[in-house]
Scaffold this active site. Structure first.
Site, PDB file in Angstrom:
ATOM      1  N   ASP A 137     -11.918   3.125  13.747  1.00 20.85           N
ATOM      2  CA  ASP A 137     -12.518   3.273  12.293  1.00 20.85           C
ATOM      3  C   ASP A 137     -12.828   1.752  11.982  1.00 20.85           C
ATOM      4  OD1 ASP A 137     -13.255   4.313  10.017  1.00 20.85           O
ATOM      5  OD2 ASP A 137     -11.405   4.318   8.997  1.00 20.85           O
ATOM      6  N   CYS A 161       0.810  -1.130  -0.024  1.00 23.41           N
ATOM      7  CA  CYS A 161       0.146   0.076   0.078  1.00 23.41           C
ATOM      8  C   CYS A 161       0.969   1.169   0.067  1.00 23.41           C
ATOM      9  CB  CYS A 161      -0.743   0.079   1.430  1.00 23.41           C
ATOM     10  SG  CYS A 161      -2.157   1.489   1.400  1.00 23.41           S
ATOM     11  N   VAL A 162       0.789   2.080  -1.024  1.00 24.36           N
ATOM     12  CA  VAL A 162       1.522   3.266  -1.047  1.00 24.36           C
ATOM     13  C   VAL A 162       0.770   4.492  -0.602  1.00 24.36           C
ATOM     14  CG1 VAL A 162       2.727   4.886  -2.631  1.00 24.36           C
ATOM     15  CG2 VAL A 162       2.800   2.453  -3.174  1.00 24.36           C
TER      16      VAL A 162
END
Length: 300
Positions: free
Chosen positions: A109, A6-7
Site C-alpha cells: 500500500d 493510533c486507535v
C-alpha cells in the site's frame, strides 16, 4: 521522542494484528521505517480498542506536505532517496542480524499518504497493515491479490492477474513508488516552468474518487500514466527522475526497477545538485580574468 497513538476499530483487527506482527519481525528498526513503540488491546471483546504507538513526526505525511509546500531540487532528492532507501530495506532478505533473520517484506500500500516526513524531510515508510512477509520454506499465507489503494494499484493488480510470488509483490510496490516520485516532481520548482497545485496521481485524468472500473480503463486498457511535463526534460536531474519514474511504472512488471536501483539513481541525482551550474562557472571565470595578478615567474 514524541509518540503518536493510533486507535483501531474492532473491525480492523486483522490489519492491526498484521502491522503489530510486521513491526515485531527481526530487523524492523531502520531510519526510513516508522519507529514502532508498542501496541495494546484495551477493553473486552464487546468493546475493544486496539492501540498502536509509534514515533510522531509533526510534518505529517508526504501528501500533506506537498499540498502546502513546493520543493527545491535538493529537498526532492533527499525525500526521494530516503523513501527508496526505506523501501529497498523493507524488500531485502537479511540473514544473520543480531536479533535474527529479517525476511523480505512487500508493503502493498505504498502511497504518499503512507510516507511520513521527519523534521529534516527524511522520509520514513508507515502503515504495514497490508504488508506481506516472505520467509524461506514458509507459505505466504492467505494472500489476497487485489488490495491497496485503487489509485496506486499496478496494472496486474487491477486486472487480478498477479503471480503470487515474492518478486511479483515487490514489483507492485515499485509501480506505486513511481507514482510517488511523480508527485514529488510535480511539486518541484527546479524546472524552468510553473509548479502546478498539488494533485494526486491520475486526479487530472479521472478525478478524486475513481472507481475500480475507472482505474482499469485508464491504467490497464488505455495504458495511461500521469503526465510528465515538457519543462521537466530541460533540467538534467528531472530528466533522470522522469526516466526512473517510467521504469518504475512500466506496464510489464518484470521491466520495473528494484528499490535498490532507484535508491542508487537518487544518489546520482543528488550529486547533480552539487555540480556548479554553467552560468556560475562563467561568473567565476570573468571575476578571475578581471583580477590583476603580478606577472608569474618563468619556470624555465
Amino acid at each position: 521522542m514524541n509518540s503518536f497513538l493510533c486507535v483501531w476499530r474492532p473491525q480492523d483487527k486483522q490489519s492491526w494484528q498484521n502491522e503489530y506482527e510486521i513491526y515485531n519481525l527481526s530487523g524492523m528498526r531502520h531510519e526510513n521505517l516508522l519507529h514502532f513503540l508498542g501496541a495494546e488491546k484495551r477493553g473486552n471483546n464487546m468493546d475493544i480498542e486496539l492501540w498502536l504507538i509509534t514515533a510522531y513526526h509533526e510534518k505529517g505525511s508526504l501528501t500533506d506536505y506537498l499540498k502546502a509546500n513546493v520543493l527545491s531540487w535538493s529537498e526532492l532528492c533527499h525525500i526521494a532517496q530516503t523513501t527508496a532507501r526505506g523501501l529497498a530495506y523493507l524488500h531485502e532478505d537479511i540473514p544473520g542480524l543480531k536479533d535474527g533473520h529479517k525476511p523480505a517484506i512487500a508493503h502493498r500500500d505504498i502511497k504518499s499518504k503512507n510516507i511520513l516526513l521527519k523534521s529534516n524531510l527524511t522520509a520514513c515508510i508507515a502503515d504495514f497493515g497490508l504488508a506481506q512477509r516472505f520467509e524461506a520454506g514458509k507459505s505466504a499465507g492467505d494472500t489476497h491479490g487485489q488490495v491497496g489503494t485503487r489509485r496506486y494499484m499496478a496494472p496486474e493488480v487491477l486486472e487480478g492477474a498477479i503471480n503470487f510470488q515474492r518478486d511479483s509483490f515487490l514489483r507492485i510496490d515499485m509501480y506505486a513508488l513511481g507514482l510517488v516520485l511523480w508527485e514529488l516532481a510535480a511539486r518541484c520548482k527546479a524546472a524552468d516552468g510553473p509548479v502546478d497545485e498539488y494533485m494526486l496521481p491520475f486526479e487530472e485524468e479521472i478525478g478524486q474518487h475513481p472507481s475500480l472500473e475507472d482505474m482499469q480503463d485508464v491504467v490497464v486498457h488505455k495504458k495511461l500514466r500521469p503526465m510528465l511535463r515538457e519543462c521537466w526534460q530541460k533540467h538534467t536531474g528531472l530528466t533522470m527522475l522522469c526516466e526512473t519514474i517510467e521504469e518504475c511504472w512500466d506496464h510489464e512488471a518484470e521491466a520495473r526497477l528494484s528499490a535498490g536501483c532507484v535508491e542508487e539513481r537518487m544518489v546520482q541525482m543528488q550529486r547533480l545538485n552539487n555540480v556548479t551550474a554553467p552560468e556560475e562557472i562563467v561568473t567565476v571565470v570573468t571575476m578571475v580574468t578581471n583580477v590583476d595578478y603580478p606577472p608569474k615567474e618563468s619556470s624555465l
